[in-house]
Design a protein around this motif. Structure first.
Motif, PDB file in Angstrom:
ATOM      1  N   GLU A   1       2.720  22.148  -0.026  1.00  0.00           N
ATOM      2  CA  GLU A   1       3.497  20.909  -0.070  1.00  0.00           C
ATOM      3  C   GLU A   1       2.650  19.787  -0.671  1.00  0.00           C
ATOM      4  O   GLU A   1       1.426  19.826  -0.636  1.00  0.00           O
ATOM      5  CB  GLU A   1       3.933  20.500   1.345  1.00  0.00           C
ATOM      6  N   SER A   2       3.331  18.766  -1.208  1.00  0.00           N
ATOM      7  CA  SER A   2       2.616  17.595  -1.713  1.00  0.00           C
ATOM      8  C   SER A   2       1.889  16.895  -0.573  1.00  0.00           C
ATOM      9  O   SER A   2       2.444  16.715   0.509  1.00  0.00           O
ATOM     10  CB  SER A   2       3.594  16.601  -2.349  1.00  0.00           C
ATOM     11  N   SER A   3       0.651  16.504  -0.809  1.00  0.00           N
ATOM     12  CA  SER A   3      -0.129  15.728   0.148  1.00  0.00           C
ATOM     13  C   SER A   3      -0.335  14.349  -0.466  1.00  0.00           C
ATOM     14  O   SER A   3      -1.059  14.202  -1.454  1.00  0.00           O
ATOM     15  CB  SER A   3      -1.473  16.409   0.417  1.00  0.00           C
TER      16      SER A   3
ATOM     17  N   ILE B   1       0.964   9.636 -12.151  1.00  0.00           N
ATOM     18  CA  ILE B   1       1.104   9.853 -10.709  1.00  0.00           C
ATOM     19  C   ILE B   1       2.409   9.199 -10.248  1.00  0.00           C
ATOM     20  O   ILE B   1       2.944   8.322 -10.924  1.00  0.00           O
ATOM     21  CB  ILE B   1      -0.113   9.305  -9.930  1.00  0.00           C
ATOM     22  N   THR B   2       2.913   9.656  -9.108  1.00  0.00           N
ATOM     23  CA  THR B   2       4.207   9.198  -8.620  1.00  0.00           C
ATOM     24  C   THR B   2       4.031   8.368  -7.358  1.00  0.00           C
ATOM     25  O   THR B   2       3.346   8.776  -6.420  1.00  0.00           O
ATOM     26  CB  THR B   2       5.129  10.409  -8.317  1.00  0.00           C
ATOM     27  N   MET B   3       4.700   7.220  -7.345  1.00  0.00           N
ATOM     28  CA  MET B   3       4.645   6.293  -6.215  1.00  0.00           C
ATOM     29  C   MET B   3       5.797   6.585  -5.255  1.00  0.00           C
ATOM     30  O   MET B   3       6.932   6.804  -5.675  1.00  0.00           O
ATOM     31  CB  MET B   3       4.766   4.863  -6.748  1.00  0.00           C
ATOM     32  N   HIS B   4       5.469   6.585  -3.955  1.00  0.00           N
ATOM     33  CA  HIS B   4       6.477   6.793  -2.906  1.00  0.00           C
ATOM     34  C   HIS B   4       6.355   5.673  -1.875  1.00  0.00           C
ATOM     35  O   HIS B   4       5.256   5.329  -1.456  1.00  0.00           O
ATOM     36  CB  HIS B   4       6.255   8.128  -2.189  1.00  0.00           C
ATOM     37  N   GLU B   5       7.521   5.148  -1.479  1.00  0.00           N
ATOM     38  CA  GLU B   5       7.566   4.245  -0.336  1.00  0.00           C
ATOM     39  C   GLU B   5       8.420   4.860   0.763  1.00  0.00           C
ATOM     40  O   GLU B   5       8.185   4.617   1.932  1.00  0.00           O
ATOM     41  CB  GLU B   5       8.112   2.875  -0.749  1.00  0.00           C
ATOM     42  N   MET B   6       9.382   5.629   0.365  1.00  0.00           N
ATOM     43  CA  MET B   6      10.233   6.397   1.274  1.00  0.00           C
ATOM     44  C   MET B   6      10.304   7.809   0.695  1.00  0.00           C
ATOM     45  O   MET B   6       9.461   8.193  -0.092  1.00  0.00           O
ATOM     46  CB  MET B   6      11.628   5.774   1.369  1.00  0.00           C
ATOM     47  N   ARG B   7      11.336   8.541   1.045  1.00  0.00           N
ATOM     48  CA  ARG B   7      11.459   9.924   0.594  1.00  0.00           C
ATOM     49  C   ARG B   7      11.600  10.052  -0.927  1.00  0.00           C
ATOM     50  O   ARG B   7      10.820  10.757  -1.553  1.00  0.00           O
ATOM     51  CB  ARG B   7      12.660  10.571   1.309  1.00  0.00           C
ATOM     52  N   PRO B   8      12.543   9.352  -1.591  1.00  0.00           N
ATOM     53  CA  PRO B   8      12.605   9.515  -3.057  1.00  0.00           C
ATOM     54  C   PRO B   8      11.466   8.738  -3.726  1.00  0.00           C
ATOM     55  O   PRO B   8      10.965   7.765  -3.166  1.00  0.00           O
ATOM     56  CB  PRO B   8      13.961   8.911  -3.429  1.00  0.00           C
ATOM     57  N   PRO B   9      11.058   9.155  -4.913  1.00  0.00           N
ATOM     58  CA  PRO B   9      10.014   8.408  -5.614  1.00  0.00           C
ATOM     59  C   PRO B   9      10.459   6.974  -5.890  1.00  0.00           C
ATOM     60  O   PRO B   9      11.630   6.717  -6.146  1.00  0.00           O
ATOM     61  CB  PRO B   9       9.834   9.181  -6.921  1.00  0.00           C
TER      62      PRO B   9
ATOM     63  N   ARG C   1       0.852  -1.193   0.000  1.00  0.00           N
ATOM     64  CA  ARG C   1       0.000   0.000   0.000  1.00  0.00           C
ATOM     65  C   ARG C   1       0.888   1.243   0.000  1.00  0.00           C
ATOM     66  O   ARG C   1       1.026   1.913   1.018  1.00  0.00           O
ATOM     67  CB  ARG C   1      -0.910  -0.001   1.231  1.00  0.00           C
ATOM     68  N   PRO C   2       1.487   1.560  -1.141  1.00  0.00           N
ATOM     69  CA  PRO C   2       2.360   2.722  -1.188  1.00  0.00           C
ATOM     70  C   PRO C   2       1.584   4.038  -1.159  1.00  0.00           C
ATOM     71  O   PRO C   2       0.366   4.066  -1.324  1.00  0.00           O
ATOM     72  CB  PRO C   2       3.101   2.557  -2.512  1.00  0.00           C
ATOM     73  N   MET C   3       2.327   5.104  -0.961  1.00  0.00           N
ATOM     74  CA  MET C   3       1.767   6.449  -1.025  1.00  0.00           C
ATOM     75  C   MET C   3       1.945   6.960  -2.453  1.00  0.00           C
ATOM     76  O   MET C   3       2.876   6.552  -3.146  1.00  0.00           O
ATOM     77  CB  MET C   3       2.485   7.357  -0.038  1.00  0.00           C
ATOM     78  N   TRP C   4       1.045   7.844  -2.847  1.00  0.00           N
ATOM     79  CA  TRP C   4       1.052   8.359  -4.216  1.00  0.00           C
ATOM     80  C   TRP C   4       0.916   9.869  -4.216  1.00  0.00           C
ATOM     81  O   TRP C   4       0.091  10.421  -3.500  1.00  0.00           O
ATOM     82  CB  TRP C   4      -0.114   7.754  -4.998  1.00  0.00           C
ATOM     83  N   ASP C   5       1.723  10.529  -5.042  1.00  0.00           N
ATOM     84  CA  ASP C   5       1.556  11.957  -5.293  1.00  0.00           C
ATOM     85  C   ASP C   5       0.582  12.064  -6.462  1.00  0.00           C
ATOM     86  O   ASP C   5       0.937  11.769  -7.609  1.00  0.00           O
ATOM     87  CB  ASP C   5       2.893  12.608  -5.634  1.00  0.00           C
TER      88      ASP C   5
END
Length: 197
Positions: free
Chosen positions: A130-132, A173-181, A117-121
């Protein structure tokens, strides 16, 4: 197992109840016959094909998951539960491409199935600009893991569907699991929740 009172017959009844006038009921009736003559696995395949042809309500997919569990098809049951969530919450189909490990991407492949369940920009911003980020479960389609640096078709189920309503086919859209995409996803299709007729 009594095929007359099975989850497969109940799913076929749901399909029949949502049919349009121009559709032929023969395929759903074939499921009922198939469950008695060819077995439940053949009937499951027929019902999945029917469900793929026209959106089905969550209850349809829940019944297929129940039937798959009864005949010990665990991976199929997981897939039908995923489809149930798609029908309930809406979903997106996308082509996802992971960054290579040396670019700061993940070190391990993503296995097929809804395991992360990653985070997405998705373009949302805080009051400060800021990006939410928003969360969505990810299901990699096919049977092969998605390796770092690779691309594959995938499905996303948003945790908060209302955040994703502005997205359309062609958006990235961009996937994030940590700080860098960790990767990007090109939206192919937006599937709204299924409202039973």
């Amino acid at each position: 197992m009594d095929s007359q009172d099975s989850p497969l017959h109940d799913a076929a009844r749901i399909y029949l109840s949502g049919m349009r006038a121009e559709e032929d009921p023969a395929s759903a009736l074939q499921v009922m016959e198939s469950s008695e003559t060819d077995g439940w696995e053949a009937a499951l395949i027929l019902l999945q094909d029917l469900g793929d042809a026209r959106p089905q309500p969550p209850e349809f997919w829940a019944l297929l998951a129940d039937a798959a569990r009864l005949i010990w098809l665990r991976e199929d049951a997981d897939w039908y539960e995923w489809r149930r969530s798609e029908a309930r919450n809406g979903a997106l189909r996308a082509e996802i491409c992971l960054m290579r490990t040396e670019e700061g991407g993940r070190a391990l492949p993503i296995p097929p199935g809804g395991l992360i369940r990653p985070m997405w920009d998705i373009g949302r911003r805080t009051d400060e600009g800021e990006s939410s980020l928003s969360i969505a479960s990810l299901w990699v389609e096919g049977r092969e893991p998605l390796e770092p640096g690779g691309c594959a078709p995938a499905r996303l189920i948003p945790l908060t569907p209302g955040h994703w309503l502005h997205l359309a086919p062609g958006d990235v859209i961009t996937m994030h699991e940590m700080r860098p995409p960790a990767g990007t996803a090109h939206i192919i299709e937006v599937m709204p929740p299924v409202v039973p007729s």
